[in-house]
Design an enzyme around this catalytic site. Structure first.
Site, PDB file in Angstrom:
ATOM      1  N   ILE A 152      -7.834  -9.117 -11.558  1.00  0.00           N
ATOM      2  CA  ILE A 152      -8.341  -8.447 -12.768  1.00  0.00           C
ATOM      3  C   ILE A 152      -9.797  -8.044 -12.528  1.00  0.00           C
ATOM      4  O   ILE A 152     -10.571  -8.803 -11.948  1.00  0.00           O
ATOM      5  CB  ILE A 152      -8.184  -9.371 -13.997  1.00  0.00           C
ATOM      6  CG1 ILE A 152      -6.684  -9.503 -14.314  1.00  0.00           C
ATOM      7  CG2 ILE A 152      -8.949  -8.830 -15.194  1.00  0.00           C
ATOM      8  CD1 ILE A 152      -6.352 -10.569 -15.321  1.00  0.00           C
ATOM      9  N   ARG A 156     -16.066 -15.217  -9.808  1.00  0.00           N
ATOM     10  CA  ARG A 156     -15.377 -13.929  -9.832  1.00  0.00           C
ATOM     11  C   ARG A 156     -16.372 -12.788 -10.012  1.00  0.00           C
ATOM     12  O   ARG A 156     -16.216 -11.712  -9.455  1.00  0.00           O
ATOM     13  CB  ARG A 156     -14.349 -13.903 -10.974  1.00  0.00           C
ATOM     14  CG  ARG A 156     -13.034 -14.597 -10.651  1.00  0.00           C
ATOM     15  CD  ARG A 156     -12.363 -13.960  -9.458  1.00  0.00           C
ATOM     16  NE  ARG A 156     -12.171 -12.528  -9.654  1.00  0.00           N
ATOM     17  CZ  ARG A 156     -11.154 -11.977 -10.273  1.00  0.00           C
ATOM     18  NH1 ARG A 156     -10.213 -12.721 -10.751  1.00  0.00           N
ATOM     19  NH2 ARG A 156     -11.078 -10.668 -10.400  1.00  0.00           N
ATOM     20  N   HIS A 192       0.716   1.205 -13.324  1.00  0.00           N
ATOM     21  CA  HIS A 192       1.472   0.044 -13.795  1.00  0.00           C
ATOM     22  C   HIS A 192       2.960   0.413 -13.837  1.00  0.00           C
ATOM     23  O   HIS A 192       3.310   1.478 -14.353  1.00  0.00           O
ATOM     24  CB  HIS A 192       0.992  -0.392 -15.185  1.00  0.00           C
ATOM     25  CG  HIS A 192       1.698  -1.599 -15.678  1.00  0.00           C
ATOM     26  ND1 HIS A 192       1.477  -2.854 -15.140  1.00  0.00           N
ATOM     27  CD2 HIS A 192       2.667  -1.747 -16.611  1.00  0.00           C
ATOM     28  CE1 HIS A 192       2.279  -3.718 -15.737  1.00  0.00           C
ATOM     29  NE2 HIS A 192       3.002  -3.079 -16.635  1.00  0.00           N
ATOM     30  N   ASN A 239      -5.579   2.958 -12.539  1.00  0.00           N
ATOM     31  CA  ASN A 239      -4.585   1.952 -12.159  1.00  0.00           C
ATOM     32  C   ASN A 239      -3.188   2.522 -12.375  1.00  0.00           C
ATOM     33  O   ASN A 239      -2.997   3.401 -13.215  1.00  0.00           O
ATOM     34  CB  ASN A 239      -4.761   0.706 -13.031  1.00  0.00           C
ATOM     35  CG  ASN A 239      -3.784  -0.406 -12.693  1.00  0.00           C
ATOM     36  OD1 ASN A 239      -3.566  -0.718 -11.521  1.00  0.00           O
ATOM     37  ND2 ASN A 239      -3.168  -1.003 -13.707  1.00  0.00           N
ATOM     38  N   GLY A 248       0.779  -1.247   0.000  1.00  0.00           N
ATOM     39  CA  GLY A 248       0.000   0.000   0.000  1.00  0.00           C
ATOM     40  C   GLY A 248       0.803   1.285   0.000  1.00  0.00           C
ATOM     41  O   GLY A 248       0.319   2.312   0.476  1.00  0.00           O
ATOM     42  N   ASN A 291       1.562   3.150  -2.589  1.00  0.00           N
ATOM     43  CA  ASN A 291       0.897   4.125  -3.473  1.00  0.00           C
ATOM     44  C   ASN A 291      -0.337   4.716  -2.793  1.00  0.00           C
ATOM     45  O   ASN A 291      -0.586   5.920  -2.890  1.00  0.00           O
ATOM     46  CB  ASN A 291       0.512   3.481  -4.807  1.00  0.00           C
ATOM     47  CG  ASN A 291       1.683   3.464  -5.776  1.00  0.00           C
ATOM     48  OD1 ASN A 291       2.049   4.500  -6.328  1.00  0.00           O
ATOM     49  ND2 ASN A 291       2.287   2.301  -5.952  1.00  0.00           N
ATOM     50  N   GLU A 333       6.193   6.528  -9.176  1.00  0.00           N
ATOM     51  CA  GLU A 333       4.787   6.142  -8.963  1.00  0.00           C
ATOM     52  C   GLU A 333       4.173   7.034  -7.888  1.00  0.00           C
ATOM     53  O   GLU A 333       3.055   7.527  -8.027  1.00  0.00           O
ATOM     54  CB  GLU A 333       4.689   4.679  -8.513  1.00  0.00           C
ATOM     55  CG  GLU A 333       5.116   3.674  -9.558  1.00  0.00           C
ATOM     56  CD  GLU A 333       4.885   2.229  -9.113  1.00  0.00           C
ATOM     57  OE1 GLU A 333       3.900   1.948  -8.408  1.00  0.00           O
ATOM     58  OE2 GLU A 333       5.702   1.361  -9.469  1.00  0.00           O
ATOM     59  N   ASP A 336      -4.238  -3.575 -18.236  1.00  0.00           N
ATOM     60  CA  ASP A 336      -3.174  -2.586 -18.453  1.00  0.00           C
ATOM     61  C   ASP A 336      -3.311  -1.919 -19.829  1.00  0.00           C
ATOM     62  O   ASP A 336      -2.341  -1.798 -20.581  1.00  0.00           O
ATOM     63  CB  ASP A 336      -1.779  -3.251 -18.330  1.00  0.00           C
ATOM     64  CG  ASP A 336      -1.542  -3.800 -16.935  1.00  0.00           C
ATOM     65  OD1 ASP A 336      -2.071  -3.233 -15.971  1.00  0.00           O
ATOM     66  OD2 ASP A 336      -0.818  -4.802 -16.800  1.00  0.00           O
TER      67      ASP A 336
END
Ligand code: GRF
Length: 202
Positions: A94, A67, A111, A109, A14, A16, A176, A147
């Site tokens: 995902i 899911r 990446h 998001n 965590g 970010n 980031e 992504d």
């Protein structure tokens, strides 16, 4: 004006999330983080949330038949709290199509590579192995493909001959922590406009 609401999804340490939280606390991001959700009970990010008085919820995938059902529960939690923007901060699952359409253009998001290079897992390892001279990180809106969605911000870092996955990851992570909060700020300042694949900063 009504304050915006952020929901964070994460699976691990965590850092970010923490970088974004700092900017929220300083009032630089005009929103509040109302909930942090994780698929990992032991995620450090959940602990950080609790320490900061933010609701922290573990959603156990094993308790769901599919899911889709699992995603639906997460969407339910987010909607119930009136979340405006969903932040994927090291979320290792995902997001399904139904989830994406429930929060169209409202999921971000980060990446750890310059997309479209090196999507998927172990992006930094792949960059070192490939021998690229530059890599970096990408903040993007999430669409149905992994992504893949419209790019908001990118930052570039050099890759050195003696870099390892770890040294490169550290260099990228610093960036980031800079561009993810910046992208979130732009969103709540109403400065992001999506036209097709492109994001314009007004
Ligand atoms: C970051 O490298 C991010 O780019 C990737 O997962 C990692 C999460 O790190 N998606 P943290 O949990 O934010 O420290």
């Amino acid at each position: 004006m009504k304050k915006g609401k952020i929901g964070v999804l994460l699976s691990g340490r965590g850092s970010n999330f923490k970088a974004i939280l700092e900017k929220v606390k300083k009032g630089e991001i005009k929103a509040e983080i109302v909930v942090v959700i994780s698929d990992n009970k032991g995620a450090k990010g959940l602990e950080i949330a609790r320490e900061n008085g933010i609701e922290a919820i573990f959603v156990n995938l094993k308790e769901f038949n599919s899911r889709e059902e699992y995603d639906r529960e997460i969407v339910r939690i987010l909607k119930e709290r009136g979340v405006d923007l969903v932040i994927l901060a090291g979320y290792m699952k995902i997001i399904g199509a139904e989830f994406v359409s429930s929060f169209r253009n409202r999921i971000m998001n980060i990446h750890p590579a310059l997309l479209p290079s090196f999507p998927g897992l172990h992006a930094q390892r792949k960059a070192v192995k490939y021998g690229v001279r530059y890599s970096g990180c990408t903040v993007h809106f999430v669409d149905e493909k992994m992504d893949h969605g419209p790019i908001i911000l990118q930052a570039v870092v050099p890759v050195y001959q003696d870099d390892t996955e770890e040294t490169l990851s550290e260099r990228i992570l610093r960036e980031e922590h800079r561009i993810f909060p910046e992208a979130v700020k732009l969103f709540f300042d109403g400065r992001l406009e999506i036209r097709g694949r492109k994001v314009f900063i007004k």
